[in-house]
Design an enzyme around this catalytic site. Structure first.
Site, mmCIF file in Angstrom:
data_model
loop_
_atom_site.group_PDB
_atom_site.id
_atom_site.type_symbol
_atom_site.label_atom_id
_atom_site.label_comp_id
_atom_site.label_asym_id
_atom_site.label_seq_id
_atom_site.Cartn_x
_atom_site.Cartn_y
_atom_site.Cartn_z
ATOM 1 N N GLY A 154 0.817 -1.202 0.000
ATOM 2 C CA GLY A 154 0.000 0.000 0.000
ATOM 3 C C GLY A 154 0.851 1.252 0.000
ATOM 4 N N PHE A 155 0.201 2.385 -0.152
ATOM 5 C CA PHE A 155 0.900 3.658 -0.293
ATOM 6 C C PHE A 155 1.757 3.967 0.944
ATOM 7 C CE2 PHE A 155 0.107 8.520 -0.695
ATOM 8 C CZ PHE A 155 1.354 8.699 -1.260
ATOM 9 N N ILE A 156 1.143 3.979 2.107
ATOM 10 C CA ILE A 156 1.876 4.315 3.329
ATOM 11 C C ILE A 156 2.726 3.138 3.786
ATOM 12 C CG2 ILE A 156 1.630 5.050 5.734
ATOM 13 C CD1 ILE A 156 -0.994 6.456 4.883
ATOM 14 N N TYR A 180 -16.628 2.784 6.295
ATOM 15 C CA TYR A 180 -15.162 2.820 6.399
ATOM 16 C C TYR A 180 -14.730 3.402 7.740
ATOM 17 C CZ TYR A 180 -10.382 4.498 5.666
ATOM 18 O OH TYR A 180 -9.047 4.779 5.799
ATOM 19 N N LYS A 192 -12.982 1.578 11.189
ATOM 20 C CA LYS A 192 -11.756 2.051 11.836
ATOM 21 C C LYS A 192 -11.993 2.340 13.321
ATOM 22 C CE LYS A 192 -8.571 2.043 8.613
ATOM 23 N NZ LYS A 192 -7.319 1.276 8.799
#
Length: 323
Positions: free
Chosen positions: A11-13, A152, A156
């Site tokens: 993933g990006f992070i 979403y 979280k």
């Protein structure tokens, strides 16, 4: 030198955090299922970059599958950084079940791995979307997070609560990092800055939900990854905002990208999306006080880095799906 498990490593992070950890002399086991939340070519690009680095080991595993605990429990980790997620507020409205599986059950599995292996440090990614519709601006961690607007954000919130339970019961040291809008090279193609760079560079219409006067707090990927690594310090249980310190309206963002790319945008406005927050803007005072974190990139410098990357990878990046 420490040994870390990073979930969502493609993933990006996750990818940038893994790179920085390895550059700092640590070793990383990266886990990712390579889901199709967005164009897989971007994830494969990031993963190829990581696999070229010594000190990185990849395991294609699904954190929402309980069997992952048995597959990893023989390794000794100094910390687990749980960045794997089905991301995106709009997608969660269409299929909330898969968000619950990854973001809640997956987090439970990683916490249970910590319990069974005696791993004392757990960092988990959360989201600015958790603050709901009308938080104070800039938004501190003490603002209410009990009125999420989409599945979403709700998933979280569940992950945060489960992490607190494991901290209380098993003394797992937990840092919850609530990310605001992150951008940079090889970023998520479903987010605005990546899309704007591609659309303007290729002369495609720039689609905007609403009137474009909604604002976002943006932070460059290197600043975010550095914050995640700083979050590995012992804190007990803390929730810390990362990013979103620099706000800009979508209309002004388009103008900035136009200036850096050197082309004019053809903007098409559509109806607003009910899953979107009107604004987000982080109070990052706590990150400075507890972690010594402060961002180093302003928006122009960060977007210049993204445009530079896009131009270097344009042969394939121009075809990345940007819904």
């Amino acid at each position: 030198m420490a040994h870390y498990l990073v979930t969502g490593a493609a993933g990006f992070i996750g990818a940038r955090t893994s790179q920085m950890l390895i550059q700092d002399g640590h070793t990383v086991v990266g886990v990712d299922i390579l889901n199709e939340a967005y164009d897989l070519r971007v994830k494969e690009y990031r993963l190829n970059e990581l696999q070229a680095m010594s000190g990185f080991t990849f395991r294609k595993l699904d954190i929402s599958d309980k069997s992952i605990i048995d597959q990893l429990k023989d390794e000794k980790f100094d910390g687990v950084i749980n960045l794997a997620a089905w991301a995106g507020v709009r997608g969660s409205v269409k299929n909330p079940w898969i968000y619950v599986e990854t973001n809640m059950t997956g987090t439970l599995n990683m916490l249970e791995l910590c319990r069974q292996t005696g791993t004392k440090k757990f960092v988990v990614a959360s989201t600015s979307s958790i603050y709901g519709e009308n938080p104070p601006y800039p938004t501190p961690e003490s603002a209410s997070s009990s009125e999420p607007l989409q599945p979403y954000a709700a998933s979280k919130k569940g992950a945060e609560a489960m992490a607190h339970a494991y901290h209380h019961l098993y003394e797992v040291d937990v840092t919850v990092v609530r990310f605001f809008t992150v951008y940079g090279p090889a970023g998520r193609p479903d987010l605005s800055i990546f899309r704007f760079v591609q659309w303007i560079s290729e002369g495609r219409p720039v689609r905007v939900n609403g009137d474009g006067e909604q604002s976002r707090g943006f932070t460059f990927i290197d600043d975010i990854a550095r914050g995640v690594i700083l979050a590995l310090k012992p804190v007990g249980y803390e929730i810390i905002n990362l990013g979103g310190h620099e706000t800009i309206t979508i209309n002004n963002l388009i103008r900035l990208v136009e200036d850096i790319v050197g082309k004019k945008a053809v903007v098409q406005y559509g109806p607003p999306d009910l899953a979107d927050m009107r604004s987000n803007w982080a109070d990052v005072t706590k990150a400075g006080e507890l972690l010594g974190w402060e961002p180093q990139f302003d928006m122009r410098a960060g977007i210049e880095k993204l445009v530079e990357w896009y131009n270097a990878e344009r042969e394939w990046a121009k075809d990345i799906l940007t819904p």
